[in-house]
Write a protein that holds these residues in place. Structure first.
Motif, mmCIF file in Angstrom:
data_model
loop_
_atom_site.group_PDB
_atom_site.id
_atom_site.type_symbol
_atom_site.label_atom_id
_atom_site.label_comp_id
_atom_site.label_asym_id
_atom_site.label_seq_id
_atom_site.Cartn_x
_atom_site.Cartn_y
_atom_site.Cartn_z
ATOM 1 N N ILE A 1 0.826 -1.212 0.000
ATOM 2 C CA ILE A 1 0.000 0.000 0.000
ATOM 3 C C ILE A 1 0.863 1.266 0.000
ATOM 4 O O ILE A 1 0.356 2.369 0.156
ATOM 5 C CB ILE A 1 -0.975 0.029 1.202
ATOM 6 N N ASP A 2 2.153 1.078 -0.169
ATOM 7 C CA ASP A 2 3.098 2.191 -0.227
ATOM 8 C C ASP A 2 2.949 3.130 0.972
ATOM 9 O O ASP A 2 2.808 4.341 0.817
ATOM 10 C CB ASP A 2 2.914 2.960 -1.544
ATOM 11 N N GLU A 3 2.952 2.554 2.152
ATOM 12 C CA GLU A 3 2.885 3.377 3.376
ATOM 13 C C GLU A 3 4.086 3.054 4.250
ATOM 14 O O GLU A 3 4.643 1.962 4.166
ATOM 15 C CB GLU A 3 1.565 3.110 4.119
ATOM 16 N N LEU B 1 -4.489 6.445 8.232
ATOM 17 C CA LEU B 1 -4.772 6.254 6.812
ATOM 18 C C LEU B 1 -6.135 5.591 6.635
ATOM 19 O O LEU B 1 -6.929 5.975 5.774
ATOM 20 C CB LEU B 1 -3.666 5.401 6.173
ATOM 21 N N VAL C 1 -5.673 1.470 -2.913
ATOM 22 C CA VAL C 1 -5.039 1.388 -1.589
ATOM 23 C C VAL C 1 -6.104 1.097 -0.528
ATOM 24 O O VAL C 1 -5.916 0.264 0.366
ATOM 25 C CB VAL C 1 -4.292 2.709 -1.248
ATOM 26 N N ASP D 1 -13.014 9.728 3.030
ATOM 27 C CA ASP D 1 -12.981 10.263 1.662
ATOM 28 C C ASP D 1 -13.260 9.180 0.618
ATOM 29 O O ASP D 1 -12.932 9.369 -0.555
ATOM 30 C CB ASP D 1 -11.610 10.894 1.397
ATOM 31 N N ASP E 1 -15.578 8.198 -1.146
ATOM 32 C CA ASP E 1 -16.320 8.492 -2.376
ATOM 33 C C ASP E 1 -15.608 9.498 -3.276
ATOM 34 O O ASP E 1 -16.137 9.881 -4.318
ATOM 35 C CB ASP E 1 -17.725 9.005 -2.020
ATOM 36 N N ARG E 2 -14.449 9.965 -2.869
ATOM 37 C CA ARG E 2 -13.754 10.923 -3.738
ATOM 38 C C ARG E 2 -12.254 10.614 -3.846
ATOM 39 O O ARG E 2 -11.415 11.505 -3.881
ATOM 40 C CB ARG E 2 -13.983 12.354 -3.258
ATOM 41 N N LEU E 3 -11.959 9.308 -3.883
ATOM 42 C CA LEU E 3 -10.559 8.898 -4.023
ATOM 43 C C LEU E 3 -10.205 8.693 -5.493
ATOM 44 O O LEU E 3 -11.046 8.233 -6.277
ATOM 45 C CB LEU E 3 -10.314 7.586 -3.267
ATOM 46 N N SER E 4 -8.963 8.998 -5.826
ATOM 47 C CA SER E 4 -8.470 8.694 -7.173
ATOM 48 C C SER E 4 -8.425 7.173 -7.309
ATOM 49 O O SER E 4 -8.407 6.463 -6.296
ATOM 50 C CB SER E 4 -7.069 9.274 -7.351
ATOM 51 N N ASP F 1 -6.039 5.284 -7.924
ATOM 52 C CA ASP F 1 -4.856 4.780 -7.225
ATOM 53 C C ASP F 1 -5.123 4.648 -5.720
ATOM 54 O O ASP F 1 -4.824 3.611 -5.108
ATOM 55 C CB ASP F 1 -3.697 5.748 -7.485
ATOM 56 N N LEU F 2 -5.706 5.683 -5.128
ATOM 57 C CA LEU F 2 -5.976 5.627 -3.688
ATOM 58 C C LEU F 2 -7.149 4.703 -3.371
ATOM 59 O O LEU F 2 -7.202 4.118 -2.288
ATOM 60 C CB LEU F 2 -6.241 7.034 -3.140
#
Lengths: 142, 90
Positions: free
Chosen positions: A88-90, A111, A129, A118, A120-123, A125-126
């Motif tokens: 998850i690149d964290e 996270l 994740v 958020d 409902d408004r993630l890219s 990519d996210l």
């Protein structure tokens, strides 16, 4: 009264070994005549970038439980230790591995709640994740 | 990465944070959360390669942001080129 003479040989005629302090008798490899070595890690180890992989599933927040451990890579570089979850690149970081893992736990928890808020408004990519995070973390049942 | 360099990154890319307790900072574009990274706490050096990966920048681009060659609009263009921003019709 006649004085007692201590024989230099055993009753069977074997020579008695010379007296030595107890510390020397523990092992023939122990030497007391060497200066004490410094206890800190040599410079080479301080800057070692050797990575260590481990499974990580601590309690990161009372409201959450980790249902599947994260694979974490712990690595020291330039005086900082990082604990990185590549999936998850964290990451977490600190001056030692305990600090880095503690920081990672706090970050994972934050996270989780941040992406949940958020969701409902993630890219894309996210969003990916978020889905992966849900494979590892679930809210605790009340 | 030094703490002051991270603060520059935060300002230049208009990264958002919720409050002082947060460990996260994120980049929003047209109401969508696009990238996120970790905020600096304390005076320790931050792992720049991991921050760079989270912000989807290469080494040259990150150096550009820190040295003020890359501005907010440039970052938007970088993300667009990488296909990470929503299309206008989306």
């Amino acid at each position: 009264m006649q004085g007692v003479t201590i024989s230099e040989v055993t009753p069977r005629g074997m020579p008695v070994p010379p007296f030595a302090p107890e510390t020397q008798l523990r092992s023939p490899m122990v030497r007391n005549d060497l200066p004490e070595l410094p206890r800190q890690a040599p410079d080479l180890l301080k800057h070692s970038t050797v990575a260590e992989k481990l499974l990580f599933a601590p309690t990161i927040d009372g409201r959450l439980k980790i249902t599947k451990p994260f694979e974490v890579t712990v690595e020291r570089s330039e005086g900082t230790v990082t604990a990185h979850v590549a999936e998850i690149d964290e990451f977490g970081y600190g001056s030692d591995s305990s600090e880095a893992l503690y920081d990672l736990g706090k970050t994972l928890s934050e996270l989780y709640f941040s992406l949940k808020d958020d969701a409902d408004r993630l890219s894309p990519d996210l969003h990916s994740v978020w889905l992966k995070l849900n494979e590892h973390i679930q809210p605790r049942q009340e | 990465m030094k703490v002051h360099e991270f603060h520059r990154l935060e300002t230049k890319l208009h990264l958002r944070t919720r409050d002082s307790g947060d460990r996260l900072a994120w980049f929003e574009y047209q109401g969508k959360v696009i990238t996120r990274t970790k905020r600096s706490h304390g005076s320790k050096d931050l792992p720049s390669h991991l921050i760079r990966q989270q912000l989807k920048l290469n080494e040259r681009e990150l150096a550009g942001v820190i040295s003020c060659d890359v501005e907010y609009d440039d970052y938007v263009q970088i993300l667009k080129k990488k296909g990470l921003l929503p299309s206008p019709n989306a």
